[in-house]
Design an enzyme around this catalytic site. Structure first.
Site, PDB file in Angstrom:
ATOM      1  N   LYS A  84     160.254  30.770 -35.317  1.00  0.00           N
ATOM      2  CA  LYS A  84     160.975  32.050 -35.369  1.00  0.00           C
ATOM      3  C   LYS A  84     162.398  31.913 -34.814  1.00  0.00           C
ATOM      4  CE  LYS A  84     157.866  34.164 -37.553  1.00  0.00           C
ATOM      5  NZ  LYS A  84     158.124  34.657 -38.916  1.00  0.00           N
TER       6      LYS A  84
ATOM      7  N   ILE B 182     153.153  44.380 -33.783  1.00  0.00           N
ATOM      8  CA  ILE B 182     152.860  45.372 -34.826  1.00  0.00           C
ATOM      9  C   ILE B 182     151.393  45.180 -35.213  1.00  0.00           C
ATOM     10  CG2 ILE B 182     153.482  46.184 -37.145  1.00  0.00           C
ATOM     11  CD1 ILE B 182     155.860  46.294 -35.133  1.00  0.00           C
TER      12      ILE B 182
ATOM     13  N   TYR C 133     154.852  28.447 -33.460  1.00  0.00           N
ATOM     14  CA  TYR C 133     155.266  29.754 -33.995  1.00  0.00           C
ATOM     15  C   TYR C 133     156.618  30.155 -33.392  1.00  0.00           C
ATOM     16  CZ  TYR C 133     155.203  34.756 -35.088  1.00  0.00           C
ATOM     17  OH  TYR C 133     155.527  36.021 -35.534  1.00  0.00           O
TER      18      TYR C 133
ATOM     19  N   ASP D  86     152.517  30.060 -53.060  1.00  0.00           N
ATOM     20  CA  ASP D  86     152.481  29.470 -51.720  1.00  0.00           C
ATOM     21  C   ASP D  86     153.932  29.141 -51.368  1.00  0.00           C
ATOM     22  OD1 ASP D  86     152.334  27.923 -49.458  1.00  0.00           O
ATOM     23  OD2 ASP D  86     150.679  26.674 -50.171  1.00  0.00           O
ATOM     24  N   VAL D  87     154.481  29.839 -50.384  1.00  0.00           N
ATOM     25  CA  VAL D  87     155.914  29.650 -50.087  1.00  0.00           C
ATOM     26  C   VAL D  87     156.222  28.248 -49.562  1.00  0.00           C
ATOM     27  CG1 VAL D  87     156.386  32.107 -49.691  1.00  0.00           C
ATOM     28  CG2 VAL D  87     155.749  30.644 -47.745  1.00  0.00           C
TER      29      VAL D  87
ATOM     30  N   THR E 166     148.679  44.415 -37.351  1.00  0.00           N
ATOM     31  CA  THR E 166     148.478  43.814 -38.672  1.00  0.00           C
ATOM     32  C   THR E 166     147.284  42.865 -38.550  1.00  0.00           C
ATOM     33  OG1 THR E 166     149.808  41.854 -38.220  1.00  0.00           O
ATOM     34  CG2 THR E 166     150.985  43.758 -39.124  1.00  0.00           C
TER      35      THR E 166
END
Ligand code: NAD
Length: 257
Positions: A160, A189, A156, A63-64, A191
């Site tokens: 970023k 993209i 979010y 888990d980062v 995903t």
């Protein structure tokens, strides 16, 4: 075939999506790949697929957002593969899609914990290995929304933007150690992240929603995971040896307007 021969690459969020494609393309170019994720069955399956193809590969549950996970796993990669040459900070979450005045502190903090603190922890613990080798490449997945705004997912977009400037700061801090740090800015993209986002936004016909999303890009369609993975291969390789503090925009022209 050999653009990354003998390089050891860590990819976070490697089990699906962009991270999975990065792992495949880095391995295809000769790298040993260390896969970090929370999705154990997909991560283990990818490691097995790459091993089967003759590439050195191993999966770690990480888990980062937990420093203890990150420090232990990065040291384990160095012990298993002998070094750490490349870190791809790819793990990320979209988080709550609410306007700013409706967001809770917890919703805000969760996105920053993964998307910002995760990049900090992984960078912090990879740097000592790279400094010892006097070489390294760190590639941070930002977004078109680290460059321009949009009227959705505020935590979010904030995360970023942070990743974009963290990349430049670290590029300057570690240039004298020959460690390069760059950010990548994908347009949309296809995903699991984007599919979930569309479903959460009420899309019933996914293909149609993806086609409509594609119209936001001057090239007329959304991107494929490999469009990003090949950019990451370039930044990881010695072909990019004079590239640091840069923003690699791969967005079908989205931000060109
Ligand atoms: P995805 O959701 O499809 O995959 C993300 C991966 O990260 C998953 O395997 C997930 O399990 C893993 N992950 C999530 N939280 C984690 C944690 N705490 N620790 C370890 N792993 C964790 O996402 P994606 O679309 O492939 O996006 C990858 C990166 O690219 C993200 O940073 C994302 O913000 C960025 N990005 C994606 C797009 C896009 O359109 N897909 C556009 C711009 C930027």
């Amino acid at each position: 075939m050999n653009r990354l021969r003998e390089k050891v690459c860590i990819i976070t969020g490697a089990a699906v999506g962009i991270g999975q494609a990065c792992a495949r393309r880095l391995a295809q170019e000769g790298a040993a790949v260390a896969l970090f994720d929370l999705l154990d069955s997909q991560g283990e399956a990818l490691a097995a697929e790459l091993l089967q193809a003759g590439c050195a590969s191993r999966y770690w549950h990480v888990d980062v957002a937990r420093e203890i996970d990150v420090s232990g796993a990065i040291d384990a990669v160095a012990a298993a593969f002998g070094r750490v040459d490349v870190l791809v900070n790819n793990a990320g979450i979209a988080g709550a899609n609410k306007p700013t005045h409706e967001l809770t502190e917890e919703e805000w903090d969760r996105v920053q914990a993964v998307n910002v603190k995760g990049v900090f922890f992984c960078t912090k613990h990879a740097i000592p290995h790279m400094r010892r080798a006097r070489a390294g490449s760190i590639i941070n997945l930002s977004s078109i929304y680290g460059l321009v705004g949009a009227a959705d997912v505020p935590p979010y977009h904030a995360s970023k933007g942070a990743v974009r400037l963290m990349s430049k700061t670290d590029a300057l801090l570690y240039a004298s150690d020959n460690i390069r740090v760059n950010s990548v800015h994908p347009g949309y993209i296809r995903t699991p992240m984007v599919e979930h986002h569309l479903r959460d936004s009420g899309a019933t016909d996914l293909d149609r929603a993806l086609t409509e999303l594609g119209r936001l890009h001057p090239l007329g369609h959304i991107g494929d995971v490999d469009d990003i993975a090949w950019g990451v291969v370039y930044l990881a390789s010695d072909e990019a040896r004079f590239v640091t503090g840069a923003e690699l925009v791969i967005d079908g022209g989205y931000t060109a307007r």
